[in-house]
Design a protein around this motif. Structure first.
Motif, PDB file in Angstrom:
ATOM      1  N   CYS A  43      41.821  75.682  50.622  1.00  0.00           N
ATOM      2  CA  CYS A  43      42.316  74.709  49.649  1.00  0.00           C
ATOM      3  C   CYS A  43      41.284  73.592  49.476  1.00  0.00           C
ATOM      4  CB  CYS A  43      43.646  74.102  50.102  1.00  0.00           C
ATOM      5  SG  CYS A  43      44.999  75.289  50.235  1.00  0.00           S
ATOM      6  N   THR A  44      41.385  72.907  48.346  1.00  0.00           N
ATOM      7  CA  THR A  44      40.471  71.795  48.070  1.00  0.00           C
ATOM      8  C   THR A  44      41.272  70.536  47.783  1.00  0.00           C
ATOM      9  OG1 THR A  44      38.783  73.271  47.157  1.00  0.00           O
ATOM     10  CG2 THR A  44      38.649  70.943  46.539  1.00  0.00           C
ATOM     11  N   ASN A  57      50.619  61.615  51.507  1.00  0.00           N
ATOM     12  CA  ASN A  57      50.743  62.606  50.446  1.00  0.00           C
ATOM     13  C   ASN A  57      49.350  62.998  49.962  1.00  0.00           C
ATOM     14  OD1 ASN A  57      52.632  64.133  48.885  1.00  0.00           O
ATOM     15  ND2 ASN A  57      52.004  62.940  47.101  1.00  0.00           N
ATOM     16  N   ILE A  58      49.071  64.289  49.942  1.00  0.00           N
ATOM     17  CA  ILE A  58      47.744  64.796  49.575  1.00  0.00           C
ATOM     18  C   ILE A  58      47.856  65.639  48.309  1.00  0.00           C
ATOM     19  CG2 ILE A  58      45.701  66.025  50.374  1.00  0.00           C
ATOM     20  CD1 ILE A  58      46.518  63.646  52.134  1.00  0.00           C
ATOM     21  N   THR A  59      46.965  65.382  47.364  1.00  0.00           N
ATOM     22  CA  THR A  59      46.908  66.181  46.134  1.00  0.00           C
ATOM     23  C   THR A  59      45.806  67.220  46.301  1.00  0.00           C
ATOM     24  OG1 THR A  59      47.618  64.284  44.820  1.00  0.00           O
ATOM     25  CG2 THR A  59      46.612  66.117  43.628  1.00  0.00           C
ATOM     26  N   PHE A  60      46.119  68.484  46.006  1.00  0.00           N
ATOM     27  CA  PHE A  60      45.161  69.558  46.272  1.00  0.00           C
ATOM     28  C   PHE A  60      45.442  70.768  45.392  1.00  0.00           C
ATOM     29  CE2 PHE A  60      48.893  70.703  48.574  1.00  0.00           C
ATOM     30  CZ  PHE A  60      48.891  72.086  48.694  1.00  0.00           C
ATOM     31  N   TYR A  61      44.565  71.761  45.472  1.00  0.00           N
ATOM     32  CA  TYR A  61      44.806  73.055  44.823  1.00  0.00           C
ATOM     33  C   TYR A  61      44.283  74.156  45.729  1.00  0.00           C
ATOM     34  CZ  TYR A  61      39.853  72.910  43.382  1.00  0.00           C
ATOM     35  OH  TYR A  61      38.486  72.840  43.387  1.00  0.00           O
ATOM     36  N   LYS A  65      43.727  79.698  43.010  1.00  0.00           N
ATOM     37  CA  LYS A  65      44.562  79.357  41.856  1.00  0.00           C
ATOM     38  C   LYS A  65      44.341  77.889  41.499  1.00  0.00           C
ATOM     39  CE  LYS A  65      49.146  80.375  40.033  1.00  0.00           C
ATOM     40  NZ  LYS A  65      50.543  80.796  40.350  1.00  0.00           N
ATOM     41  N   PRO A  66      43.148  77.550  41.057  1.00  0.00           N
ATOM     42  CA  PRO A  66      42.790  76.136  40.848  1.00  0.00           C
ATOM     43  C   PRO A  66      43.548  75.448  39.721  1.00  0.00           C
ATOM     44  CG  PRO A  66      41.081  77.581  39.996  1.00  0.00           C
ATOM     45  CD  PRO A  66      42.037  78.461  40.750  1.00  0.00           C
ATOM     46  N   LYS A  97      37.426  72.703  39.218  1.00  0.00           N
ATOM     47  CA  LYS A  97      37.148  74.136  39.229  1.00  0.00           C
ATOM     48  C   LYS A  97      37.901  74.844  38.115  1.00  0.00           C
ATOM     49  CE  LYS A  97      36.985  78.187  42.229  1.00  0.00           C
ATOM     50  NZ  LYS A  97      37.242  78.710  43.591  1.00  0.00           N
ATOM     51  N   ALA A  98      39.151  74.418  37.870  1.00  0.00           N
ATOM     52  CA  ALA A  98      39.928  75.023  36.789  1.00  0.00           C
ATOM     53  C   ALA A  98      39.276  74.752  35.442  1.00  0.00           C
ATOM     54  CB  ALA A  98      41.357  74.483  36.801  1.00  0.00           C
ATOM     55  N   GLU A  99      38.773  73.518  35.268  1.00  0.00           N
ATOM     56  CA  GLU A  99      38.080  73.182  34.023  1.00  0.00           C
ATOM     57  C   GLU A  99      36.822  74.030  33.866  1.00  0.00           C
ATOM     58  OE1 GLU A  99      37.310  69.031  34.076  1.00  0.00           O
ATOM     59  OE2 GLU A  99      39.378  68.462  33.591  1.00  0.00           O
ATOM     60  N   GLU A 100      36.122  74.213  34.970  1.00  0.00           N
ATOM     61  CA  GLU A 100      34.906  75.027  34.936  1.00  0.00           C
ATOM     62  C   GLU A 100      35.233  76.480  34.594  1.00  0.00           C
ATOM     63  OE1 GLU A 100      31.376  76.468  38.008  1.00  0.00           O
ATOM     64  OE2 GLU A 100      32.592  74.721  38.481  1.00  0.00           O
TER      65      GLU A 100
END
Length: 230
Positions: A43-44, A57-61, A65-66, A97-100
Motif C-alpha cells: 500500500c502507499t 487516521n491514514i489516507t492510502f491506496y 488498485k490505485p 499513480k491512478a492519474e498516471e
C-alpha cells in the motif's frame, strides 16, 4: 526498531486496552515508520499526521488498485490490513499513480485512434500529417501533394475534403499552389475573396485566390509589381 515489532506493539496495545492492569508499550511513531508499515502490505500512504499516534487516521491506496483511495486508523490497519476499508473523504480525488495510469490509458487510446485514421487514409492514397487529438478536432492530410483539412469524425463518416466541389482550402494548400508556379505566398490565407500577397522573382504582387484559381489571373505576368521588396 523493526517495522514488524512496531506493528506487534500497536496490535497488542489495542487488544489489551480494556484491561486496567495492562501496561501499554510506548510506541514511537513517525511518518516514515507509517510509510513502511503500509509499504509492507503493498500500500502507499497519501496522507498522514505530522505527529502520528496509534489511532491516527491514514489516507492510502492499495498498489494493485490505485483508483480507490481509502482511510483507516493505524491500529485497525495493523490488525487487519486486508480489510475492506471505507473510501476516504479526503479532498484527494485520486492517487498520483491512478492519474498516471489513466493518462497512459488515454495516450494508448489516442495513439490507437491515430493509427486507425492513418491507415484508413493511407488506403485511399492520403497521408496524415498532424496528430490525432479527438474525433472533433481538425487534422491535416496530404493527397497528391496538396494539404487538406478534415476531422476524424467527418472522415470516418465518408467525407473526403479532397473530393469536395467546394473545398475548404488550408493555408499550406494555397502556399503549395503558388509554389508550383514559382511564387512564394507571404500573407495568411483567410478566404477565397481576401487579398493574398506573394513574391515572384523577388517582387511583390497581390491577388485573391478566387481570381487566381477560377479566373487564372497572374498579376506577375500581366501587371506591374505592387511594391519593391526591401
Amino acid at each position: 526498531m523493526e517495522t514488524s515489532t512496531v506493528k506487534n506493539q500497536i496490535i497488542e496495545n489495542y487488544n489489551n486496552k480494556r484491561y486496567l492492569d495492562y501496561v501499554p508499550h510506548s510506541v514511537h511513531l513517525t511518518p516514515e515508520i507509517i510509510n513502511d508499515i503500509f509499504n509492507d502490505e503493498n500500500c502507499t500512504v497519501l496522507k498522514s499526521p505530522k505527529y502520528p499516534n496509534e489511532d491516527s487516521n491514514i489516507t492510502f491506496y492499495r498498489n494493485d488498485k490505485p483508483e480507490r483511495i481509502m482511510s483507516a486508523h493505524l491500529n485497525q490497519f495493523c490488525i487487519n490490513p486486508n480489510d475492506n476499508f471505507a473510501k476516504s473523504r479526503s479532498k484527494l480525488k485520486t492517487s498520483p499513480k491512478a492519474e498516471e495510469n489513466l493518462q497512459e490509458k488515454l495516450d494508448k487510446q489516442r495513439q490507437s485512434k491515430e493509427e486507425e485514421l492513418r491507415q484508413s487514409m493511407k488506403a485511399e492514397g492520403c497521408e496524415l500529417i498532424s496528430p490525432y487529438t479527438d474525433y472533433k478536432t481538425p487534422v491535416y492530410y496530404i493527397f497528391e501533394g496538396m494539404e487538406y483539412k478534415t476531422t476524424p469524425y467527418r472522415w470516418n463518416s465518408g467525407h473526403r475534403a479532397h473530393k469536395c466541389k467546394c473545398i475548404r482550402y488550408t493555408h499550406n494548400y494555397i502556399k503549395q499552389l503558388f509554389a508550383n508556379e514559382g511564387c512564394e505566398l507571404i500573407s495568411e490565407y483567410q478566404n477565397q475573396k481576401s487579398k493574398l500577397k506573394y513574391l515572384y522573382h523577388e517582387k511583390e504582387y497581390e491577388v485573391t485566390f478566387n481570381d487566381w484559381k477560377f479566373f487564372n489571373k497572374r498579376p506577375h505576368l500581366l501587371e506591374p509589381r505592387l511594391t519593391p521588396c526591401p
